[in-house]
Write a protein that holds these residues in place. Structure first.
Motif, PDB file in Angstrom:
ATOM      1  N   ILE A 248      48.659  48.842  32.442  1.00  0.00           N
ATOM      2  CA  ILE A 248      49.173  47.638  31.784  1.00  0.00           C
ATOM      3  C   ILE A 248      49.347  46.467  32.754  1.00  0.00           C
ATOM      4  O   ILE A 248      49.438  45.325  32.334  1.00  0.00           O
ATOM      5  CB  ILE A 248      50.513  47.921  31.080  1.00  0.00           C
ATOM      6  CG1 ILE A 248      51.530  48.480  32.059  1.00  0.00           C
ATOM      7  CG2 ILE A 248      50.326  48.860  29.908  1.00  0.00           C
ATOM      8  CD1 ILE A 248      52.924  48.648  31.462  1.00  0.00           C
ATOM      9  N   PHE A 249      49.392  46.756  34.054  1.00  0.00           N
ATOM     10  CA  PHE A 249      49.459  45.708  35.064  1.00  0.00           C
ATOM     11  C   PHE A 249      48.230  45.828  35.960  1.00  0.00           C
ATOM     12  O   PHE A 249      48.258  46.541  36.971  1.00  0.00           O
ATOM     13  CB  PHE A 249      50.729  45.831  35.911  1.00  0.00           C
ATOM     14  CG  PHE A 249      52.006  45.609  35.147  1.00  0.00           C
ATOM     15  CD1 PHE A 249      52.207  44.441  34.438  1.00  0.00           C
ATOM     16  CD2 PHE A 249      53.009  46.562  35.162  1.00  0.00           C
ATOM     17  CE1 PHE A 249      53.388  44.228  33.738  1.00  0.00           C
ATOM     18  CE2 PHE A 249      54.187  46.360  34.478  1.00  0.00           C
ATOM     19  CZ  PHE A 249      54.378  45.190  33.758  1.00  0.00           C
ATOM     20  N   PRO A 250      47.128  45.169  35.614  1.00  0.00           N
ATOM     21  CA  PRO A 250      45.895  45.315  36.399  1.00  0.00           C
ATOM     22  C   PRO A 250      46.090  44.910  37.857  1.00  0.00           C
ATOM     23  O   PRO A 250      46.673  43.866  38.152  1.00  0.00           O
ATOM     24  CB  PRO A 250      44.920  44.367  35.693  1.00  0.00           C
ATOM     25  CG  PRO A 250      45.476  44.185  34.321  1.00  0.00           C
ATOM     26  CD  PRO A 250      46.956  44.271  34.469  1.00  0.00           C
ATOM     27  N   ALA A 251      45.597  45.750  38.746  1.00  0.00           N
ATOM     28  CA  ALA A 251      45.689  45.471  40.186  1.00  0.00           C
ATOM     29  C   ALA A 251      44.381  44.824  40.624  1.00  0.00           C
ATOM     30  O   ALA A 251      43.453  45.493  41.071  1.00  0.00           O
ATOM     31  CB  ALA A 251      45.947  46.759  40.955  1.00  0.00           C
ATOM     32  N   LYS A 252      44.314  43.502  40.520  1.00  0.00           N
ATOM     33  CA  LYS A 252      43.056  42.793  40.758  1.00  0.00           C
ATOM     34  C   LYS A 252      42.673  42.727  42.227  1.00  0.00           C
ATOM     35  O   LYS A 252      41.509  42.513  42.555  1.00  0.00           O
ATOM     36  CB  LYS A 252      43.149  41.375  40.177  1.00  0.00           C
ATOM     37  CG  LYS A 252      43.297  41.346  38.651  1.00  0.00           C
ATOM     38  CD  LYS A 252      43.308  39.914  38.137  1.00  0.00           C
ATOM     39  CE  LYS A 252      43.408  39.891  36.614  1.00  0.00           C
ATOM     40  NZ  LYS A 252      43.439  38.519  36.076  1.00  0.00           N
ATOM     41  N   THR A 253      43.642  42.883  43.116  1.00  0.00           N
ATOM     42  CA  THR A 253      43.338  42.778  44.544  1.00  0.00           C
ATOM     43  C   THR A 253      43.508  44.103  45.270  1.00  0.00           C
ATOM     44  O   THR A 253      43.705  44.127  46.480  1.00  0.00           O
ATOM     45  CB  THR A 253      44.238  41.709  45.202  1.00  0.00           C
ATOM     46  OG1 THR A 253      45.610  42.082  45.008  1.00  0.00           O
ATOM     47  CG2 THR A 253      44.006  40.336  44.592  1.00  0.00           C
ATOM     48  N   GLY A 254      43.442  45.188  44.529  1.00  0.00           N
ATOM     49  CA  GLY A 254      43.563  46.494  45.162  1.00  0.00           C
ATOM     50  C   GLY A 254      44.921  47.131  45.022  1.00  0.00           C
ATOM     51  O   GLY A 254      45.124  48.276  45.434  1.00  0.00           O
ATOM     52  N   GLY A 255      45.895  46.392  44.449  1.00  0.00           N
ATOM     53  CA  GLY A 255      47.204  46.971  44.181  1.00  0.00           C
ATOM     54  C   GLY A 255      48.066  47.138  45.418  1.00  0.00           C
ATOM     55  O   GLY A 255      47.821  46.563  46.482  1.00  0.00           O
ATOM     56  N   VAL A 256      49.092  47.958  45.256  1.00  0.00           N
ATOM     57  CA  VAL A 256      50.096  48.121  46.302  1.00  0.00           C
ATOM     58  C   VAL A 256      49.518  48.812  47.534  1.00  0.00           C
ATOM     59  O   VAL A 256      49.858  48.468  48.667  1.00  0.00           O
ATOM     60  CB  VAL A 256      51.302  48.915  45.759  1.00  0.00           C
ATOM     61  CG1 VAL A 256      52.348  49.122  46.842  1.00  0.00           C
ATOM     62  CG2 VAL A 256      51.920  48.196  44.569  1.00  0.00           C
ATOM     63  N   GLY A 257      48.625  49.781  47.318  1.00  0.00           N
ATOM     64  CA  GLY A 257      48.039  50.485  48.453  1.00  0.00           C
ATOM     65  C   GLY A 257      47.306  49.554  49.398  1.00  0.00           C
ATOM     66  O   GLY A 257      47.453  49.641  50.624  1.00  0.00           O
ATOM     67  N   ALA A 258      46.521  48.636  48.830  1.00  0.00           N
ATOM     68  CA  ALA A 258      45.783  47.677  49.655  1.00  0.00           C
ATOM     69  C   ALA A 258      46.733  46.730  50.380  1.00  0.00           C
ATOM     70  O   ALA A 258      46.517  46.393  51.548  1.00  0.00           O
ATOM     71  CB  ALA A 258      44.808  46.894  48.777  1.00  0.00           C
ATOM     72  N   MET A 259      47.788  46.288  49.680  1.00  0.00           N
ATOM     73  CA  MET A 259      48.748  45.393  50.320  1.00  0.00           C
ATOM     74  C   MET A 259      49.474  46.087  51.474  1.00  0.00           C
ATOM     75  O   MET A 259      49.706  45.487  52.526  1.00  0.00           O
ATOM     76  CB  MET A 259      49.768  44.903  49.293  1.00  0.00           C
ATOM     77  CG  MET A 259      50.772  43.905  49.848  1.00  0.00           C
ATOM     78  SD  MET A 259      52.391  44.000  49.072  1.00  0.00           S
ATOM     79  CE  MET A 259      52.946  45.639  49.549  1.00  0.00           C
ATOM     80  N   CYS A 260      49.841  47.361  51.288  1.00  0.00           N
ATOM     81  CA  CYS A 260      50.529  48.099  52.342  1.00  0.00           C
ATOM     82  C   CYS A 260      49.643  48.245  53.579  1.00  0.00           C
ATOM     83  O   CYS A 260      50.121  48.121  54.718  1.00  0.00           O
ATOM     84  CB  CYS A 260      50.947  49.475  51.835  1.00  0.00           C
ATOM     85  SG  CYS A 260      52.322  49.457  50.669  1.00  0.00           S
ATOM     86  N   ALA A 261      48.354  48.492  53.352  1.00  0.00           N
ATOM     87  CA  ALA A 261      47.427  48.595  54.478  1.00  0.00           C
ATOM     88  C   ALA A 261      47.326  47.260  55.210  1.00  0.00           C
ATOM     89  O   ALA A 261      47.301  47.210  56.447  1.00  0.00           O
ATOM     90  CB  ALA A 261      46.052  49.045  53.979  1.00  0.00           C
TER      91      ALA A 261
END
Length: 309
Positions: A248-261
């Protein structure tokens, strides 16, 4: 020094001796002098009161509505059940929106005062809670306070509550990086205790939420608060009837995992939006009595957090 005025901005702060509340205060000249080293007497009281609290965990969020308070409830319930030989406490410093009394099933309880201070409300044999929600006449009462009064209340919670011996105190904070955060960090964090105050951050996967989480991460880094990791809440929606999960909340930039990296912080895991868990929190029920994919995911996250202490 003389007693501080009611709306004192706090000794050692940027506005010390300069705000309108300082006019006429006998300490104004001392506080406003940049060459004078001021020690807040409240910090010594807090250190004494919290001397038997081994670890403190801030639960933060960049935005409101991402499930931070829900995460505090789930985390404290799971920890108390999974580690019965340890003692846990929850401090609700979301002054304007105290939700922990209801979510932990102790709404309407009274706080008792003794010679050693306020006694936190018992939730379970090894879990207690303190919140301003216990001090209101009604759950509908609005708290309309400026920053200094909020800070004074937080100092009271830290220095005048008889926490006793706790292995972990979990602090439910308001969204953002405001007065409450600076106040609690000023009392609990210094060069000698940097390994006892840590933080986790809760967010949802959409980009508008991740933008604010980046600010929260930078806030922790500037304040030298170790970040144990980021929890991705409401990663999917889990149907209460068929168990099917939908995004329901599309992760257009890779989501939380990508941000954490990208930000070089640990990724703790994801929790779905689960109607059963939501209902349990609204009713103050113990979610550890449930068994589904949400509680399994929560168990994995809690074990990662526990291993960091």
């Amino acid at each position: 020094m003389e007693p501080e005025p009611e709306n004192c901005p706090g000794v050692g702060t940027e506005n010390a001796g300069k705000s309108s509340a300082c006019a006429g205060c006998p300490n104004q000249r001392i506080c406003s002098d940049p060459n004078t080293k001021i020690v807040d007497p409240g910090k010594e009281l807090v250190a004494k009161s919290m001397s038997e609290v081994k670890q403190k965990l801030l639960v933060l969020s960049g935005k409101g509505g991402v499930g931070k308070s829900t995460m505090v409830t789930l985390l404290s319930r799971y920890m108390a059940r999974a580690y019965p030989d340890l003692n846990f406490g929850v401090l609700d410093i979301d002054i304007c929106g105290p939700s922990q009394p209801r979510m932990l099933g102790v709404e309407g309880e009274n706080v008792h005062q003794s010679g050693s201070g306020w006694s936190p409300v018992g939730v379970d044999d090894n879990l207690c809670l303190m919140s301003i929600g216990f001090l209101l006449g009604s759950t509908d009462d609005a708290i309309i306070w400026r920053g200094p009064k909020k800070n004074s209340m937080i100092r009271q919670f830290l220095s005048e509550v008889d926490w006793g011996a706790l292995d972990l105190l979990i602090l439910d904070t308001p969204p953002g990086t405001s007065d409450e955060h600076l106040s609690v960090i000023s009392y609990l964090h210094d060069d000698n205790s940097s390994d006892t105050l840590r933080a986790i951050i809760v967010t949802t996967p959409q980009e508008v939420s991740l933008l604010d989480v980046r600010k929260e991460i930078n806030f922790c880094k500037k304040q030298k608060i170790p970040i144990l990791g980021v929890v991705e809440n409401m990663s999917t929606f889990r149907c209460g009837h068929c168990g099917t999960e939908s995004e329901i909340f599309p992760a257009k930039t890779g989501g939380v995992g990508a941000m954490c990296a990208e930000m070089e912080v640990p990724y703790l895991g994801a929790l779905p939006l689960d109607p059963q868990v939501t209902k349990a929190c609204d009713n103050g029920d113990d979610i550890t009595n449930m068994k589904n994919v949400t509680t399994d995911a929560l168990g994995d996250i809690c074990q990662k957090i526990y291993r960091c202490f």
